[in-house]
Design a protein around this motif. Structure first.
Motif, PDB file in Angstrom:
ATOM      1  N   ALA A 223       0.826  -1.282   0.094  1.00 41.69           N
ATOM      2  CA  ALA A 223      -0.159  -0.009   0.006  1.00 41.69           C
ATOM      3  C   ALA A 223       0.770   1.188  -0.034  1.00 41.69           C
ATOM      4  O   ALA A 223       0.224   2.228  -0.355  1.00 41.69           O
ATOM      5  CB  ALA A 223      -0.820  -0.067   1.357  1.00 41.69           C
ATOM      6  N   ALA A 224       2.020   1.162   0.628  1.00 45.83           N
ATOM      7  CA  ALA A 224       2.928   2.381   0.768  1.00 45.83           C
ATOM      8  C   ALA A 224       3.382   2.744  -0.480  1.00 45.83           C
ATOM      9  O   ALA A 224       3.850   3.753  -0.770  1.00 45.83           O
ATOM     10  CB  ALA A 224       4.151   2.213   1.694  1.00 45.83           C
ATOM     11  N   GLN A 225       3.378   2.011  -1.572  1.00 46.59           N
ATOM     12  CA  GLN A 225       3.917   2.518  -2.978  1.00 46.59           C
ATOM     13  C   GLN A 225       2.723   3.081  -3.780  1.00 46.59           C
ATOM     14  O   GLN A 225       2.991   3.933  -4.609  1.00 46.59           O
ATOM     15  CB  GLN A 225       4.147   0.877  -3.808  1.00 46.59           C
ATOM     16  CG  GLN A 225       5.402   0.186  -3.324  1.00 46.59           C
ATOM     17  CD  GLN A 225       5.893  -0.709  -4.096  1.00 46.59           C
ATOM     18  OE1 GLN A 225       5.418  -0.785  -5.477  1.00 46.59           O
ATOM     19  NE2 GLN A 225       6.672  -1.634  -3.763  1.00 46.59           N
ATOM     20  N   VAL A 226       1.416   3.077  -2.997  1.00 44.17           N
ATOM     21  CA  VAL A 226       0.408   3.945  -3.732  1.00 44.17           C
ATOM     22  C   VAL A 226       0.187   5.260  -2.693  1.00 44.17           C
ATOM     23  O   VAL A 226      -0.019   6.441  -3.321  1.00 44.17           O
ATOM     24  CB  VAL A 226      -0.791   3.113  -3.915  1.00 44.17           C
ATOM     25  CG1 VAL A 226      -1.979   4.040  -4.472  1.00 44.17           C
ATOM     26  CG2 VAL A 226      -0.664   1.974  -4.540  1.00 44.17           C
ATOM     27  N   GLU A 227       0.468   5.115  -1.603  1.00 44.26           N
ATOM     28  CA  GLU A 227       0.225   6.285  -0.624  1.00 44.26           C
ATOM     29  C   GLU A 227       1.268   6.313   0.492  1.00 44.26           C
ATOM     30  O   GLU A 227       1.203   5.132   1.058  1.00 44.26           O
ATOM     31  CB  GLU A 227      -1.308   5.942  -0.106  1.00 44.26           C
ATOM     32  CG  GLU A 227      -1.436   7.065   0.999  1.00 44.26           C
ATOM     33  CD  GLU A 227      -2.501   6.861   1.933  1.00 44.26           C
ATOM     34  OE1 GLU A 227      -3.611   7.368   2.066  1.00 44.26           O
ATOM     35  OE2 GLU A 227      -2.654   5.481   2.319  1.00 44.26           O
ATOM     36  N   GLY A 228       2.070   7.106   0.412  1.00 44.27           N
ATOM     37  CA  GLY A 228       3.066   7.168   1.570  1.00 44.27           C
ATOM     38  C   GLY A 228       4.355   6.972   1.172  1.00 44.27           C
ATOM     39  O   GLY A 228       4.832   7.246  -0.156  1.00 44.27           O
ATOM     40  N   GLU A 229       5.156   6.507   1.984  1.00 46.08           N
ATOM     41  CA  GLU A 229       6.642   6.462   2.051  1.00 46.08           C
ATOM     42  C   GLU A 229       7.363   5.902   0.975  1.00 46.08           C
ATOM     43  O   GLU A 229       8.167   6.020   0.244  1.00 46.08           O
ATOM     44  CB  GLU A 229       7.447   5.946   3.202  1.00 46.08           C
ATOM     45  CG  GLU A 229       7.178   6.809   4.411  1.00 46.08           C
ATOM     46  CD  GLU A 229       7.755   8.228   4.533  1.00 46.08           C
ATOM     47  OE1 GLU A 229       8.803   8.422   3.946  1.00 46.08           O
ATOM     48  OE2 GLU A 229       6.845   9.034   4.784  1.00 46.08           O
ATOM     49  N   GLY A 230       6.586   4.698   0.340  1.00 47.42           N
ATOM     50  CA  GLY A 230       7.152   3.720  -0.644  1.00 47.42           C
ATOM     51  C   GLY A 230       6.863   4.363  -2.090  1.00 47.42           C
ATOM     52  O   GLY A 230       7.428   3.977  -3.146  1.00 47.42           O
TER      53      GLY A 230
END
Ligand SMILES: Nc1ncnc2c1ncn2[C@@H]1O[C@H](COP(=O)(O)OP(=O)(O)O)[C@@H](O)[C@H]1O
Ligand SMILES: [Mg+2]
Length: 396
Positions: A223-230
């Motif tokens: 999920a972080a690749q869509v929203e956030g650090e990733g």
């Protein structure tokens, strides 16, 4: 975007047509078969926007008849070496046009751009976004989003987009029988710009209904690749994806997770209709009271935009719809009955309950919702925010 299905016997011709489809930005390959009988089955399931049929197939006429009978107005083009007799027969069968072997990209584009669905998409105003939302899990958001999308596709006879934007725990794919989809929103974000082609490649066309599905990440950490650090770039991917979906679909149904982070705030802001789902128990109702306050007073959304859905309602419970509405100081727009036989058995069979089974209390409720939403003329943001009757807040 138009899904083109090729039914071509000659391997060289098939390769040539595949290249034409790939070169046309407005098209994608919806399927391919070299055998007419197998194609008939696949076309009924895949419901492409256009079929290109090789006249070298002995059964081409029967297949064209079959598509006309089952596929309604699906345009069929013929290709291959054609005799005058075959072309006459093709015209009699209502064939849309002829793609001559060796056709160049310009000719193919001209044929495709004549198709009504394409003409519509050029003129189309942005599609409407309906999201299911709740700050509590287990209230039926996903069940509703999936089945509502199926019902809206059936009723409107248009393809409806269903985006699973519960980025950490999205499970709409399971209800649709998609298992672990090969592509998800994560791959779409990795492609760079969210183009029509990238979107087309990320969406899965469901069989047996008019739903194009965008799956949630297959595991929570992605999920972080869509929203956030990733994220590879500091972009609001959710906003870009919704915008792209709205360009292509008249209706976009979005399922969300239970949080107030950026992705959900983006969905809520962009939504024409927020279906705030609750159930008739005090835990859900308390969360709903807090959510209503945030949506109406915090964000200033209108009563037209925020629609309260009471799910799993049962007359035997010690709380009436009227009590719930008074307690929240807000009208209940839709009531869906508690109907585990329908909801849970459909989930366990990995198949939406809309469209497949006979009418049940729950499917009748979702049908009514779909009819109401499709008939809704939703005004765009900027409408007056709703006022709640402040005296009634026993669920706080
Ligand atoms: N109207 C209903 N009657 C009975 N069970 C329901 C109903 N709606 C949903 N359910 C069941 O409730 C559970 C939670 O539903 P789900 O859609 O996953 O909720 P959420 O997405 O809000 O977490 C599932 O087991 C589902 O089958
Ligand atoms: Mg869910």
């Amino acid at each position: 975007m138009l899904g083109v299905f090729l039914v071509v016997a000659d391997a060289q011709l098939a390769e040539q047509l595949r290249a034409l489809v790939a070169a046309e930005a407005e098209c994608y390959l919806a399927g391919e078969e070299a055998d007419a009988a197998a194609a008939a089955v696949q076309i009924r399931q895949a419901r492409p926007d256009a079929v290109v049929l090789d006249l070298a197939l002995p059964d081409w006429g029967r297949l064209a008849e079959d598509i006309r009978r089952h596929g309604g107005d699906t345009p069929v083009f013929v290709t291959g070496r054609a005799s005058t007799g075959q072309l006459r027969e093709a015209m009699r069968l209502g064939i849309k046009g002829f793609v001559p072997p060796g056709a160049d990209a310009a000719l193919f584009r001209a044929l495709v751009r004549e198709l009504p669905e394409h003409r519509e998409s050029e003129e189309r105003v942005p599609g409407r976004v309906v999201c299911t939302f709740s700050s509590k899990g287990g209230v039926g958001k996903t069940t509703l989003a999936v089945n509502l999308a199926v019902a809206m596709g059936d009723l409107s006879s248009q393809w409806v987009a269903l985006a699973d934007l519960d980025l950490e725990h999205g499970n709409a794919a399971t209800l649709l029988g998609r298992g672990r989809p090969p592509v998800s929103v994560v791959e779409l974000c990795r492609t760079g710009a969210i183009t029509e082609t990238a979107l087309g490649a990320a969406l899965g066309r469901m069989s047996g209904c008019r739903v194009d599905f965008l799956a949630a990440p297959p595991s929570p950490e992605l999920a972080a690749q869509v929203e956030g650090e990733g994220r590879s770039e500091p972009r609001n991917y959710v906003a870009e994806i919704l915008e792209a979906l709205q360009r292509r679909y008249a209706w976009v149904v979005v399922d969300t997770g239970c949080h107030w982070r950026e992705s959900n705030l983006t969905v809520l802001e962009r939504a024409d209709i927020v279906l705030l789902v609750t159930t008739p128990d005090i835990l859900a109702l308390r969360n709903t009271a807090a959510s209503l306050e945030k949506l109406l007073e915090g964000f200033g959304y209108s009563q037209e935009k925020v629609r309260l859905v009471l799910n799993r309602h049962a007359a035997s419970l010690a709380v009436s719809i009227d009590n719930i509405s008074r307690g929240l100081g807000y009208p209940v727009s839709f009531v869906l009955p508690s109907d585990a036989v329908t909801a849970v058995s459909a989930a366990n069979q990995h198949s939406p309950f809309m469209g497949h089974r006979g009418r049940t209390p729950l499917s009748a409720g979702v049908q009514t919702m779909a009819e109401s939403l499709l008939g809704t003329r939703v005004s765009r943001p900027g409408t007056e925010s709703a006022t709640r009757r402040r005296w009634a807040l026993p669920f706080r």
